[in-house]
Design an enzyme around this catalytic site. Sequence first.
Site, PDB file in Angstrom:
ATOM      1  N   LYS A  35       0.829  -1.213   0.000  1.00 45.03           N
ATOM      2  CA  LYS A  35       0.000   0.000   0.000  1.00 45.03           C
ATOM      3  C   LYS A  35       0.863   1.262   0.000  1.00 45.03           C
ATOM      4  O   LYS A  35       0.655   2.164  -0.795  1.00 45.03           O
ATOM      5  CB  LYS A  35      -0.918   0.022   1.240  1.00 45.03           C
ATOM      6  CG  LYS A  35      -1.975  -1.053   1.230  1.00 45.03           C
ATOM      7  CD  LYS A  35      -2.884  -0.946   2.439  1.00 45.03           C
ATOM      8  CE  LYS A  35      -2.151  -1.121   3.756  1.00 45.03           C
ATOM      9  NZ  LYS A  35      -1.498  -2.416   3.930  1.00 45.03           N
ATOM     10  N   THR A  36       1.831   1.274   0.905  1.00 45.72           N
ATOM     11  CA  THR A  36       2.673   2.462   0.994  1.00 45.72           C
ATOM     12  C   THR A  36       3.507   2.603  -0.279  1.00 45.72           C
ATOM     13  O   THR A  36       3.720   3.695  -0.785  1.00 45.72           O
ATOM     14  CB  THR A  36       3.561   2.379   2.248  1.00 45.72           C
ATOM     15  OG1 THR A  36       2.708   2.220   3.384  1.00 45.72           O
ATOM     16  CG2 THR A  36       4.389   3.628   2.420  1.00 45.72           C
ATOM     17  N   ASP A 220      -2.084   7.792   3.662  1.00 47.72           N
ATOM     18  CA  ASP A 220      -1.675   6.439   4.079  1.00 47.72           C
ATOM     19  C   ASP A 220      -2.336   6.118   5.419  1.00 47.72           C
ATOM     20  O   ASP A 220      -2.748   7.024   6.144  1.00 47.72           O
ATOM     21  CB  ASP A 220      -0.140   6.371   4.216  1.00 47.72           C
ATOM     22  CG  ASP A 220       0.377   4.928   4.149  1.00 47.72           C
ATOM     23  OD1 ASP A 220      -0.449   4.001   4.054  1.00 47.72           O
ATOM     24  OD2 ASP A 220       1.609   4.726   4.194  1.00 47.72           O
ATOM     25  N   GLU A 221      -2.449   4.852   5.758  1.00 46.74           N
ATOM     26  CA  GLU A 221      -3.046   4.426   7.037  1.00 46.74           C
ATOM     27  C   GLU A 221      -4.428   5.051   7.226  1.00 46.74           C
ATOM     28  O   GLU A 221      -4.775   5.533   8.302  1.00 46.74           O
ATOM     29  CB  GLU A 221      -2.140   4.815   8.216  1.00 46.74           C
ATOM     30  CG  GLU A 221      -0.694   4.352   8.091  1.00 46.74           C
ATOM     31  CD  GLU A 221      -0.486   2.879   8.413  1.00 46.74           C
ATOM     32  OE1 GLU A 221      -1.474   2.197   8.748  1.00 46.74           O
ATOM     33  OE2 GLU A 221       0.665   2.418   8.299  1.00 46.74           O
ATOM     34  N   GLN A 251      -5.871  -3.276  10.467  1.00 46.21           N
ATOM     35  CA  GLN A 251      -4.797  -2.602  11.200  1.00 46.21           C
ATOM     36  C   GLN A 251      -5.273  -1.315  11.870  1.00 46.21           C
ATOM     37  O   GLN A 251      -4.476  -0.432  12.171  1.00 46.21           O
ATOM     38  CB  GLN A 251      -3.631  -2.295  10.270  1.00 46.21           C
ATOM     39  CG  GLN A 251      -2.952  -3.555   9.763  1.00 46.21           C
ATOM     40  CD  GLN A 251      -1.701  -3.216   8.973  1.00 46.21           C
ATOM     41  OE1 GLN A 251      -0.709  -2.744   9.514  1.00 46.21           O
ATOM     42  NE2 GLN A 251      -1.735  -3.456   7.676  1.00 46.21           N
ATOM     43  N   ARG A 603       5.006  -7.149  11.096  1.00 47.50           N
ATOM     44  CA  ARG A 603       6.201  -6.303  10.934  1.00 47.50           C
ATOM     45  C   ARG A 603       7.396  -7.148  10.531  1.00 47.50           C
ATOM     46  O   ARG A 603       8.404  -6.648  10.054  1.00 47.50           O
ATOM     47  CB  ARG A 603       6.554  -5.550  12.233  1.00 47.50           C
ATOM     48  CG  ARG A 603       5.544  -4.539  12.764  1.00 47.50           C
ATOM     49  CD  ARG A 603       5.036  -3.607  11.708  1.00 47.50           C
ATOM     50  NE  ARG A 603       3.786  -4.103  11.140  1.00 47.50           N
ATOM     51  CZ  ARG A 603       3.302  -3.691   9.965  1.00 47.50           C
ATOM     52  NH1 ARG A 603       3.942  -2.830   9.240  1.00 47.50           N
ATOM     53  NH2 ARG A 603       2.165  -4.169   9.506  1.00 47.50           N
TER      54      ARG A 603
HETATM   55  P1  ATP Z   1       1.560  -2.105   5.949  1.00 46.57           P
HETATM   56  O1  ATP Z   1       0.155  -2.608   5.909  1.00 46.57           O
HETATM   57  O2  ATP Z   1       2.353  -2.791   6.982  1.00 46.57           O
HETATM   58  O3  ATP Z   1       1.636  -0.617   5.973  1.00 46.57           O
HETATM   59  P2  ATP Z   1       2.011  -1.970   3.127  1.00 46.57           P
HETATM   60  O4  ATP Z   1       0.813  -2.579   2.507  1.00 46.57           O
HETATM   61  O5  ATP Z   1       2.072  -0.501   3.150  1.00 46.57           O
HETATM   62  O6  ATP Z   1       2.216  -2.588   4.568  1.00 46.57           O
HETATM   63  P3  ATP Z   1       4.603  -1.834   1.912  1.00 46.57           P
HETATM   64  O7  ATP Z   1       5.324  -1.376   3.125  1.00 46.57           O
HETATM   65  O8  ATP Z   1       4.307  -0.828   0.858  1.00 46.57           O
HETATM   66  O9  ATP Z   1       3.256  -2.561   2.361  1.00 46.57           O
HETATM   67  O10 ATP Z   1       5.328  -3.043   1.238  1.00 46.57           O
HETATM   68  C1  ATP Z   1       5.777  -4.156   2.008  1.00 46.57           C
HETATM   69  C2  ATP Z   1       7.096  -4.680   1.441  1.00 46.57           C
HETATM   70  O11 ATP Z   1       6.877  -5.315   0.212  1.00 46.57           O
HETATM   71  C3  ATP Z   1       8.093  -3.577   1.188  1.00 46.57           C
HETATM   72  O12 ATP Z   1       9.382  -4.049   1.496  1.00 46.57           O
HETATM   73  C4  ATP Z   1       7.942  -3.340  -0.309  1.00 46.57           C
HETATM   74  O13 ATP Z   1       9.116  -2.793  -0.839  1.00 46.57           O
HETATM   75  C5  ATP Z   1       7.678  -4.729  -0.818  1.00 46.57           C
HETATM   76  N1  ATP Z   1       6.875  -4.751  -2.071  1.00 46.57           N
HETATM   77  C6  ATP Z   1       5.663  -4.229  -2.266  1.00 46.57           C
HETATM   78  N2  ATP Z   1       5.225  -4.453  -3.508  1.00 46.57           N
HETATM   79  C7  ATP Z   1       6.191  -5.153  -4.137  1.00 46.57           C
HETATM   80  C8  ATP Z   1       6.331  -5.703  -5.465  1.00 46.57           C
HETATM   81  N3  ATP Z   1       5.397  -5.574  -6.386  1.00 46.57           N
HETATM   82  N4  ATP Z   1       7.471  -6.360  -5.721  1.00 46.57           N
HETATM   83  C9  ATP Z   1       8.432  -6.512  -4.799  1.00 46.57           C
HETATM   84  N5  ATP Z   1       8.361  -6.025  -3.546  1.00 46.57           N
HETATM   85  C10 ATP Z   1       7.244  -5.355  -3.205  1.00 46.57           C
HETATM   86 MG    MG Z   2       2.167   0.861   4.747  1.00 46.41          MG
END
Ligand code: ATP
Ligand code: MG
Length: 724
Positions: A35-36, A220-221, A251, A603
Site C-alpha cells: 500500500k505504501t 496512508d493508514e 490494522q 512487521r
Molecule cells: P503495511 O500494511 O504494513 O503498511 P504496506 O501494505 O504498506 O504494509 P509496503 O510497506 O508498501 O506494504 O510493502 C511491504 C514490502 O513489500 C516492502 O518491502 C515493499 O518494498 C515490498 N513490495 C511491495 N510491492 C512489491 C512488489 N510488487 N514487488 C516486490 N516487492 C514489493
Molecule cells: Mg504501509
Amino acid sequence: MDVTRILEDLNDAQRTAVTAPPAPLLVIAGAGSGKTRVLTHRAAWLIDVEGVSPQSLLAVTFTNKAAAEMRGRIESLLGMPVNHLWIGTFHGLAHRLLRRHWQEAGLPQNFQIIDSDDQQRLIKRLLKNLELDESRWVPREIQYFINAQKDEGLRPQHIDDDNDPQRRQFIALYKSYQDVCERGGLVDFAELLLRAHELWRDNPELLAHYQARFRHLLVDEFQDTNAIQYAWLRLLAGRDGVPFAVGDDDQSIYRWRGARVEHIYRFQKDFPKASVVKLEQNYRSTATILKAANAVIANNGSRMGKNLWTEGAQGEPIRIYSAYNERDEADFIVGRLRDWSDQGNPRADAAVLYRSNAQSRVLEEALINAGLPYRVYGGLRFFERAEIKDALAYLRLISNRDDDSSFERVINRPTRGVGARSVESMRAYARANSCSMWRAAGAIASDELGGRAASSVLAFMTLIERMARETQGLELHYQVDHAIQASGLIEFFRKEKGERGETKIENLEELVSAAKGFSADPAEEMSALDAFLSHAALEAGEGQADAWEDCVQLMTMHSAKGLEFPLVFLCGLEDGLFPHQRSISDPAGLEEERRLCYVGITRAKKILYVTHAEQRRLHGMDSFSQPSRFIAEIPDELVEEVRPRVHVSRPVHTITRPRGRLSSGISPGAELGIRLGQRVRHGKFGDGVILNCEGQGAHARVEVNFETAGTKWLVLGYANLDLM
Ligand code: ATP
Ligand code: MG
C-alpha cells in the site's frame, strides 16, 4: 519521463492503482501488500508522467518517521529532491497551516504547542482555581473528555449536557480550559486539527485557494483517521479534489483515540465515483509468518475479510520463549540480538516490540549490560524530560510572556522563594481580571505580595526580560545556551546530588546540540526559536542524537505500524498485558488488541520471536500471568518452542528483609524481600543493582552489578548488603 522506473516492481493490481485516472480511489489491502509503495509510486507517477506540479500534492501519513521515509522514496524514484511537496502527519500539516494563517485562525503569531503532559498540568491548575476536588474530577478523565470532543469537531457550545450534572461540569471545564488556552496562546494537539478544520470551514476563500492548489490528496493508514481528520480531508477534497487513500481495516489500532475504521465505508459514500483496488499478494513476510498473522486475525468477527498470500519461502518457524520473569525474557532477547549482530547483520534490522512503554526499561538495562547500542522510539522522549521542559519553559516565556503554563513551571524553579501562597494570589488576580499570570505578577508584586516574595517575583520578571534582550538576534543554539545558563538551571542541577543531576545537565547540554542541528524550514514565517519550540512539541523523540548509529530498534507495537524489520521480537505476550487488562472483558476492545497483534506479527520479514514471562514486575507490582490468548491462536505447526537454557536459574522469591538488611535466615514463602533491579550497597564494592538471584536458604546467592566494581556473585549470608 521515466515510466518504466516507476512501474517496474509493481504487480498488476498495484499498477492499476498507481496509473489510475484522476478520480477518487481507495486501496484496501492487508499488511505488507504494498500500500505504501503504491502511494509513493502514485506520487512519482503524478509528478513525472502526468506532469502534476509537486505543489499540488498533499501527502499525509501517521508518523514523522513514515513521512520522512515517504519523501525519501518519492525523491529516489524521481531522482531529484521535491522541496515544495507538502508531506507530513495530520498534526504537522495542520500546524503548518496555522502558522501561515494565524490571523485567520484567531491565534497570536507566536502561539505555542502544548503536549499531553502540559495539558494535564493545565487542567489540574484549573481544578484548583475552581476549587474542585481532583479525586472526584479526575484530571485524566477531563483531559480525555476534552480531546475526544475536539476529535469529533465539537466546541463546548456544541455539546449537549443530556441533563446530566456531571457532564455539565465536564463541559464547563472544557470551556474554562479553552479560555485559558486562548489567553495564553496555547494550542494542544487536538486543537491543531480542530483549528485547521475551522480555519477552512470559516474562510471560504482560503479554502478555495487550497482546494485549487491541492488537487491530489494522498493518505496512508487511512483506517486510523478520526472524525476531525476525515472532515478536514473532505473539506479539502471538495467537489473536484482527487483523494487517493490506502488502508487496512485489520490494522485499525487507534479506536481509543477516536479513529473510525468506518471511514473506509464513508469514503465510498462520500465519493460515489470512487473506485476500489484490492491488493492481495504480500511481499514482506515468509509464508509462516503470514499464516500466523492470518490465523490470529481470523478470530475477529467484524472484518471486511481479505485473502492475503505470498509466493515467498516457508521460512523459519515462529519461536516462542516462555521466560521465568521479565529479566529472563530480556536476557533471552538480548542473547538472540547479540547472535544476530555477531553474524554480521545490521542491528537496525532487528526490532523489539512491546505493548506498553514501561516494558522498555528492563530491556534497556539488559542491552546496556550487553553493550548493544539501541534506540527507543516513543517512551519518555527527550523533549518530555522534566529538565528539558524546564529549559523550554524559559524559552517559551522569552517568546511569549503570557504563556501561563511555562510561567508556573519555572517561577520557582530554580527555587527563588516564591511560595505556593504567592502563586495562588497571582492566580486569583489573573482569574478576576482575565489576564495572564505574567500581568498578574506585575500588578500585585509591589503591593499584595510580602516583601521577600515580591522582590523574588520582580527579580524573576527582570530576569526574563533581560534574557529576552540578551538573546535577541543571537543564533538559536546561543539563545538556548544562554537560557539554560542565565536561568540558573545548570547551577541548580549541579547542586543535586549524584548521577541524576549530572544526567540532567548532560541532557540540557544535549538541548543545545539539538538546537545547533536544527534547521527551520525557510518557507515558514516564524522565528527560529518558535520553530524550534514547535518542533520540540511536535516531533518529540523522533530525532534522537544517535540516529545514524547502527542500533537495535525498540518501540511499542503502536509505533511500529507501517514499518518492517527482518528480525522481530514481540515480547510480554501475557493475558492482562497483551491483550491489555482493560480490554479483556470488552469484545470490541479485545478485537482492537488482536488487530494490534496482527500489526505486530506482520512487521516481521524473516524471523519472528514471541516471548512471555510467567512472572512480571511492572509499575512496581508483581504479577503472575498466563500466556496471551494470541499465542494459542497461532497454529501449532508454525511454532517451535525454545527450550530454556540449562544454566538459567530460577530466581528466589522468598528472601526476607529483616530491618533493611539482606540475610540468609529465610523461611521459604516468606514476604517477597529482595527483587531484581533492587539497589544495594556493599561495604567494599559500593552501590549496585541486583541482576539475578538463585538458590535458597543458606545457599542463596545474588548477582550484583556494582557501579564501579562490576558484576559479582555474592552469598547473601556473608555479603551484608544494605538495601537502598
Ligand atoms: P503495511 O500494511 O504494513 O503498511 P504496506 O501494505 O504498506 O504494509 P509496503 O510497506 O508498501 O506494504 O510493502 C511491504 C514490502 O513489500 C516492502 O518491502 C515493499 O518494498 C515490498 N513490495 C511491495 N510491492 C512489491 C512488489 N510488487 N514487488 C516486490 N516487492 C514489493
Ligand atoms: Mg504501509
